[in-house]
Design a protein around this motif. Structure first.
Motif, PDB file in Angstrom:
ATOM      1  N   MET A 253      90.780 -42.685  99.254  1.00  0.00           N
ATOM      2  CA  MET A 253      90.877 -41.258  99.581  1.00  0.00           C
ATOM      3  C   MET A 253      91.687 -41.012 100.844  1.00  0.00           C
ATOM      4  O   MET A 253      92.487 -40.089 100.899  1.00  0.00           O
ATOM      5  N   THR A 255      91.144 -39.671 103.781  1.00  0.00           N
ATOM      6  CA  THR A 255      91.136 -38.284 104.266  1.00  0.00           C
ATOM      7  C   THR A 255      91.501 -38.180 105.747  1.00  0.00           C
ATOM      8  O   THR A 255      91.990 -37.147 106.190  1.00  0.00           O
ATOM      9  N   MET A 438      87.785 -35.093  93.983  1.00  0.00           N
ATOM     10  CA  MET A 438      88.243 -36.440  93.630  1.00  0.00           C
ATOM     11  C   MET A 438      87.147 -37.455  93.910  1.00  0.00           C
ATOM     12  O   MET A 438      86.305 -37.265  94.789  1.00  0.00           O
ATOM     13  N   ALA A 442      90.014 -41.897  94.527  1.00  0.00           N
ATOM     14  CA  ALA A 442      91.069 -40.882  94.571  1.00  0.00           C
ATOM     15  C   ALA A 442      91.467 -40.356  93.203  1.00  0.00           C
ATOM     16  O   ALA A 442      92.385 -39.542  93.106  1.00  0.00           O
ATOM     17  N   VAL A 444      90.749 -37.935  89.871  1.00  0.00           N
ATOM     18  CA  VAL A 444      90.070 -36.659  89.730  1.00  0.00           C
ATOM     19  C   VAL A 444      88.663 -36.904  89.189  1.00  0.00           C
ATOM     20  O   VAL A 444      88.457 -37.722  88.281  1.00  0.00           O
ATOM     21  N   TYR A 462      93.040 -31.390  96.416  1.00  0.00           N
ATOM     22  CA  TYR A 462      91.764 -32.020  96.069  1.00  0.00           C
ATOM     23  C   TYR A 462      91.104 -32.595  97.315  1.00  0.00           C
ATOM     24  O   TYR A 462      91.773 -33.161  98.192  1.00  0.00           O
ATOM     25  N   LEU A 526      95.637 -39.155  91.105  1.00  0.00           N
ATOM     26  CA  LEU A 526      94.511 -38.432  90.519  1.00  0.00           C
ATOM     27  C   LEU A 526      94.295 -38.757  89.050  1.00  0.00           C
ATOM     28  O   LEU A 526      93.203 -38.560  88.525  1.00  0.00           O
ATOM     29  N   GLN A 534      99.168 -32.909  92.510  1.00  0.00           N
ATOM     30  CA  GLN A 534      98.473 -34.180  92.737  1.00  0.00           C
ATOM     31  C   GLN A 534      98.172 -34.361  94.219  1.00  0.00           C
ATOM     32  O   GLN A 534      98.040 -35.476  94.701  1.00  0.00           O
ATOM     33  N   ARG A 535      98.058 -33.241  94.937  1.00  0.00           N
ATOM     34  CA  ARG A 535      97.844 -33.333  96.380  1.00  0.00           C
ATOM     35  C   ARG A 535      96.393 -33.685  96.692  1.00  0.00           C
ATOM     36  O   ARG A 535      95.471 -33.154  96.087  1.00  0.00           O
ATOM     37  N   ARG A 536      96.232 -34.564  97.685  1.00  0.00           N
ATOM     38  CA  ARG A 536      94.911 -34.950  98.172  1.00  0.00           C
ATOM     39  C   ARG A 536      94.890 -34.767  99.687  1.00  0.00           C
ATOM     40  O   ARG A 536      95.808 -35.170 100.374  1.00  0.00           O
TER      41      ARG A 536
END
Length: 862
Positions: A253, A255, A438, A442, A444, A462, A526, A534-536
């Motif tokens: 992920m 983040t 997600m 990572a 979905v 996401y 994803l 497809q943005r995370r």
């Protein structure tokens, strides 16, 4: 506007047939699929020569061509066919209490509609949300439907939105299908309603849609909460937030929330400054809530009115949302959210059940409080009247955004493509950041809605589908935690990152924050079904962008040893360096040799000796993000070589003829732990290829009479090793005379000792004269100290010394005729440091006269 003909029918045979049919169904209950269900449809407009069958109680009326039959379906069926509506008394309306609206809206009843997919949707009976341009248009609508205005938004330049109670008895269901197909062509399948009032409400809406009225049914919303079966009790989370999979940098992920906090703190921006609005139900205060909370229609401890997606109970959904977005950090309690360190005030707004009430409260609270971030963790999928619902939602969301807020909303937990046939509000509003969920890898999440279009009306970004919340969110005490999953935690998580971006730069607009979140997000991973965005979320990159900081590898520098430095095989080698991460914080260095391997793991390391040969010494450092930076120098280890260096003349020296040149060299014999004897040091000066001067010792003076125009090479040799330096003497034009420079203090070479490691204060004074100018002012003096290794240090520069700056610069007068400067030890590899201090005197034509004096500093052990 003129409604369709069916909107004005009253007391017709069709109406009488409808009542009879409904009564029959109520009496007999649901019938088996082989029995004709009570299907209510309008007869299509007859063409010349055709006949339209009339309905009798219990019969099925066709919606297509005359004589055709309509598949009616049973609960749970997916039969598609011509558009039809039927009353199904077994379809129960939600047993919920709707908040009163206005003076007349105290007795609000609920109905239910199930579409061809058989998913029931609640709505408020006898009410519609209508948009009118002016009072005349409103009066006409009220007259058509016996309407009464219950509540209204403030008017804008184009019109006004009203909630209107209507008399659905004026609507004729016989025109429902024709009106709906005219307004929304291509519809098909069987829709079921729980009672006649709901059916007539749909007929009223379809009639108005056909005539162009902007009208929306007041659908019930539901929190997009915990995914069914995706909540797991577990042991308390580790105390170190930086290890949490949904907070840390790195991993799938990635983040980057925790290092984003560090970055903000390093820039002095990790402070309580953001106002975060959460509209939800079920708020229970606890120690993880922000210290400042303003309540809007909220009562502490009152459970959420409605269940979440798929009927999952979520009595304190609002508490989970708050903790996911802004749970307080490092307070020894519960959990933590991205915005925990920066939220100054939580604006808690009760959601209500129906769409009008929800957005009415939202807009009012936003206008009163002007929040920085707004979180909407609820959703409603709309099938009928999608275009009008989209327009109405966009308008209301635009008003909320105009208060200055970044709006995030959960995509929903149906596992569906949000770009399909249904409209998901408010998430599909162009003014809202729609957030999907997600997994930890990572991809979905199975329960999260997703998008197949990369648009602002689709799932835009996401966040983590699962975070930690309190095990019992309804209690104000107790800090046991559990794993909570759903897009309703993904949305406040992304909203929390938006709050961090605003903390980094409070001047950013909501549009700029949205752009930063999207442009810095991770992209991809994803899964194949997500063909849209497809943005995370990447909190660290977003905060860095807002701060103007580049997140790169650590910066590593080596101060010792110098590249190409030589050492003896038994000589101690100091390894000194610095490594700085993206926070500006120094981090440890690991030293390695290409021959001897790992040498040490601290920024300052002492190596007793290195093996003979040429070593590439590498200093590397790895930051908290796993990024590694490095620097390297190449050194040679030989059998006790002597090192030499030329300190004076300085590199790049250019003189005019007739000025003496100070020759200062340094040497070090590792075996003797000091310089070689003066008898073993020598100088050779060549002009072109001709030797013009030779001397012994570490210091000598090239006579002024020897210095004529040409290119010079100076060679200093000590202990069998040599160093070279070049300088140039340029010829004078006829009549030119360079000034004469004289250092009067110290008038002779100066030797100092240093025992405490602190630089020594040295007083310098000089004079300059010129044939044309006479005595030259100290404002035209420049003093420069040159040390081993090419070190150059300007000690004093007069205000009138020529520079490359604009000629009209205004500067304060500064004289360098005398001053005091600090000179200390250089890390040159030699036991002492010799500085060659040069005085340059500039005459009015720009010619330069020079003089120099060596200052030797010897380090002694106390």
């Amino acid at each position: 506007m003129n409604p369709t003909r069916s909107a004005h029918r009253k007391g017709t045979a069709g109406h009488r047939w409808l009542v009879a049919t409904v009564v029959a169904v109520l009496a007999g209950g649901l019938v088996a699929p082989t029995t004709a269900d009570a299907t209510v449809v309008p007869a299509p407009t007859a063409t010349p020569g055709s006949t339209v069958p009339t309905a009798t109680p219990g019969s099925t009326v066709p919606t297509g061509t005359p004589g055709s039959t309509v598949p009616t379906g049973t609960p749970g069926s997916t039969v598609s066919g011509p558009l039809a509506f039927r009353v199904d008394p077994a379809l129960s309306a939600p047993r919920l209490t709707v908040d009163p609206v206005g003076r007349l809206g105290t007795d609000r009843k609920l109905g239910v509609l199930a579409g061809p997919d058989d998913s029931p949707v609640g709505l408020v009976l006898d009410e519609v949300m209508v948009r009118v341009a002016d009072q005349t248009e409103l009066d006409a609508f009220l007259a058509r439907w016996g309407g009464q205005v219950l509540d209204s938004f403030a008017p804008d330049e184009q019109g006004q939105d009203h909630l209107v109670r209507v008399d659905v008895g004026r609507a004729d269901p016989a025109g429902l299908v024709a009106d709906l197909l005219a307004a929304e062509p291509g519809r098909s399948g069987v829709y079921r309603v729980g009672d006649e009032r709901a059916l007539r409400l749909l007929a009223l809406a379809a009639a108005e849609w056909r005539s162009g009225t902007e009208l929306v049914l007041d659908w019930l919303v539901e929190p997009a909460g915990i995914v069914d079966g995706e909540v797991y009790e577990s042991a308390d989370i580790p105390l170190n937030v930086f290890d949490w999979s949904f907070m840390r940098a790195g991993g799938a992920m990635d983040t980057g929330v925790a290092p984003a906090w560090q970055l903000l703190e390093s820039k002095g921006r990790l402070s309580k400054q953001v106002k975060y609005l959460v509209q939800d139900g079920g708020f229970q205060s606890n120690l993880d809530f922000p210290s400042k909370v303003s309540l809007h229609k909220v009562e502490w401890g009152k459970p959420n009115t409605n269940d979440c997606t798929n009927g999952t109970p979520c009595p304190f959904h609002g508490t989970d949302v708050v903790l996911a977005g802004m749970g307080r950090v490092d307070n020894g309690y519960g959990t933590a959210g991205p915005a925990g360190p920066v939220v100054e005030e939580l604006v808690a707004v009760r959601n209500g059940i129906d769409y009008w009430t929800v957005l009415r409260r939202l807009e009012k609270a936003a206008e009163e409080t002007h929040p920085d971030v707004v979180n909407l963790s609820f959703t409603r999928d709309v099938d009928l009247g999608k275009a009008w619902a989209r327009t109405w939602t966009d308008r209301r969301m635009e008003h909320v955004r105009a208060t200055g807020a970044v709006i995030v909303a959960s995509a929903g937990n149906n596992g569906k493509n949000i770009d399909g046939d249904l409209l998901y509000v408010p998430c599909e509003s162009t003014h809202v950041i729609c957030v999907g969920g997600m997994n930890t890898d990572a991809t979905v999440a199975a329960g999260s809605n997703f998008g197949t279009n990369d648009l602002t009306t689709s799932v835009e970004i996401y966040g983590p589908m699962c975070v930690r919340t309190l095990a019992d969110s309804g209690k104000p005490v107790g800090d046991a935690t559990k794993r909570t999953c759903g897009t309703s935690v993904a949305a406040p998580f992304v909203g929390g990152v938006a709050a961090l971006v605003l903390a980094a730069d409070p001047s950013l607009t909501s549009a700029e924050v949205r752009d930063i979140l999207n442009s810095t997000a991770h992209v991809g991973g994803l899964g194949a079904k997500v063909t849209g965005s497809q943005r995370r979320i990447d909190a660290l990159a977003a905060v860095a962008r807002a701060l103007g900081v580049k997140i790169g590898k650590p910066t590593v520098s080596i101060s010792t040893p110098k590249t190409k430095q030589q050492f003896g095989v038994h000589q101690t080698v100091d390894l000194w360096g610095t490594a700085t991460d993206f926070l500006g914080k120094q981090i440890p260095i690991t030293w390695t040799s290409s021959i001897d391997g790992v040498l040490g793991d601290t920024s300052v390391t002492v190596v007793p000796s290195l093996s003979a040969g040429t070593h590439v010494i590498t200093a590397s450092a790895t930051d908290s993000l796993g990024r590694t930076g490095s620097a390297a120098v190449t050194v040679t280890v030989v059998d006790s070589p002597t090192t030499t260096a030329i300190i004076s003349p300085p590199a790049g020296l250019t003189l005019t003829p007739g000025q003496s040149v100070s020759l200062v060299g340094a040497s070090n014999d590792p075996d003797a732990f000091g310089p070689v004897p003066d008898t073993e040091a020598s100088w050779t000066v060549r002009r072109g290829g001709t030797v013009v001067f030779q001397a012994t010792g570490h210091q000598a003076l090239l006579p002024a009479g020897t210095v004529t125009a040409g290119a010079y090479t100076v060679t200093f040799t000590a202990g069998g090793t040599s160093a070279q330096r070049a300088f140039t003497v340029t010829a004078l034009l006829a009549g030119q005379h360079p000034p004469a420079a004289t250092i009067t203090q110290p008038a002779t070479p100066l030797q100092l000792t240093m025992a405490d490691g602190k630089p020594k204060s040295v007083t310098f004074a000089g004079a300059g004269t010129d044939v044309e100018d006479g005595a030259v002012s100290g404002t035209r003096y420049r003093w420069t100290a040159y040390g081993d290794g090419g070190v150059k240090k300007v000690l004093c520069q007069g205000s009138a010394v020529p520079t490359d700056g604009p000629i009209d610069d205004v500067v304060l007068p500064k004289s360098c005729a005398s001053f005091t400067a600090q000179l200390g030890q250089l890390d040159s590899g030699h036991t002492g440091t010799t500085w060659s201090v040069w005085l340059e005197v500039f005459d009015s034509t720009g010619l330069i006269g020079v003089d120099s004096v060596p200052v030797q500093i010897q380090v002694v052990t106390p």
